[in-house]
Write an enzyme that holds these catalytic residues in place. Structure first.
Site, short mmCIF file in Angstrom:
data_model
loop_
_atom_site.label_atom_id
_atom_site.label_comp_id
_atom_site.label_asym_id
_atom_site.label_seq_id
_atom_site.Cartn_x
_atom_site.Cartn_y
_atom_site.Cartn_z
N LYS A 1 0.81 -1.22 0.00
CA LYS A 1 0.00 0.00 0.00
C LYS A 1 0.85 1.28 0.00
O LYS A 1 2.02 1.28 0.35
CB LYS A 1 -0.97 -0.02 1.18
CG LYS A 1 -2.06 -1.07 0.98
CD LYS A 1 -3.31 -0.80 1.78
CE LYS A 1 -4.43 -1.74 1.34
NZ LYS A 1 -5.68 -1.53 2.08
N ARG B 1 -4.46 -10.21 4.04
CA ARG B 1 -4.75 -10.15 2.60
C ARG B 1 -3.50 -9.70 1.88
O ARG B 1 -3.01 -8.59 2.11
CB ARG B 1 -5.92 -9.18 2.35
CG ARG B 1 -6.36 -9.07 0.90
CD ARG B 1 -7.56 -8.13 0.80
NE ARG B 1 -8.05 -8.03 -0.58
CZ ARG B 1 -7.59 -7.15 -1.46
NH1 ARG B 1 -6.63 -6.29 -1.10
NH2 ARG B 1 -8.08 -7.13 -2.70
#
Length: 292
Positions: free
Chosen positions: A225, A259
């Site tokens: 991210k 995840r």
């Protein structure tokens, strides 16, 4: 006999929020999109998506999270029929092979189709709040659901705990009213969605408190991210070390599921962390591989 996804998630009780050594389930990401932030376009064709999905299963993914609409900042919305069309030829072969599938969608009409096709989980980045029919579809399909926190705008002065309570109280009320069984609900603190860098760090540090407050297991997703780009100056392809460190921290804080894009690296890292915490490999990561 293999435990079902619901059974595996339900096995995470309040004690797992403080018990070290538990190996979280690994959710492998397969973006069937042309524009996802990390791997947009790489797995857009059904053939490429199936190949990647099979690779991630072989590496130890317990769940495959298929997404056919990007949720990155500034993404281009996709109509429901197009979203379903991207998934329609990918889901049946994987179901036939015994894969446990989660579908990353906010649309009830897409959720209905994928659950009918054999998916077992819905990963809703708007926590059942974007589509008023979503909670009912999840309940009718008997699916597991990941309820993620999200915001339209970034507000630096925001009290994130109060915001979490407001958001998740509403989501869980929608779930209860629709008849979604409590043991089928996971919470996701929403790292990278409508938060400053400082708020994202705070959310990771307080995910255990969030799970304890609602007595629900936590899904943590920080893979590659922008948080790491902003903090470390790393481009997407160089964010694996930071991703691993953060997910290892999350596992120690009791995350039920992580995840990830890089399944093999996570399986190895999580297994070693569990072993070093004093659990033998079979006990530490028994769930990892039982569905793979």
């Amino acid at each position: 006999m293999k435990p079902t996804l619901v059974e595996q998630i339900a096995a995470y009780g309040p004690s797992d929020l403080t018990s070290p050594g538990r190996c979280p389930l690994i959710m492998g990401i397969v973006n069937v999109t042309p524009d996802s932030f990390s791997d947009g376009g790489q797995f857009f064709t059904p053939e490429a998506a199936l190949q990647q999905a099979r690779l991630l299963r072989a590496q130890g993914a317990d769940v495959l999270d298929l997404g056919a609409e990007s949720t990155r900042p500034g993404f281009t919305p996709v109509e429901a029929d197009e979203e379903w069309g991207r998934l329609a030829s990918v889901i049946p072969p994987l179901v036939d092979e015994g894969a446990v599938l989660s579908i990353d969608t906010t649309k009830a009409s897409v959720a209905r189709r994928v659950l009918k096709a054999g998916a077992q989980m819905i990963n809703d980045v708007w926590g059942l709040q974007a589509d008023p029919a979503m909670a009912s579809v999840v309940a009718e399909g008997g699916a597991v659901v990941a309820v993620m926190h999200n915001r339209q705008e970034v507000t630096p002065q925001l009290d994130l705990w109060d915001e979490w309570q407001r958001f998740f109280d509403h989501s869980l009320t929608l779930a209860e009213q629709a008849g979604i069984a409590r043991e089928k609900i996971m919470l996701d603190p929403g790292i990278g969605f409508g938060k400053t860098v400082e708020q994202n760090l705070w959310a990771i540090r307080h995910m255990r408190a969030l799970g304890a407050y609602y007595e629900r297991p936590i899904l943590l997703g920080v893979s590659r991210k922008s948080l790491f780009g902003k903090l470390l100056g790393r481009e997407v392809e160089a964010r694996l070390p930071a991703t691993l460190a953060t997910h290892l921290y999350g596992a120690a804080e009791g995350a039920c599921m992580v995840r990830v894009h890089d399944v093999q690296a996570h399986k190895d890292a999580l297994t070693m962390a569990a072993l070093l915490a004093g659990r033998d490999e079979g006990a530490a990561c028994a769930m990892v591989g039982e569905t793979a």
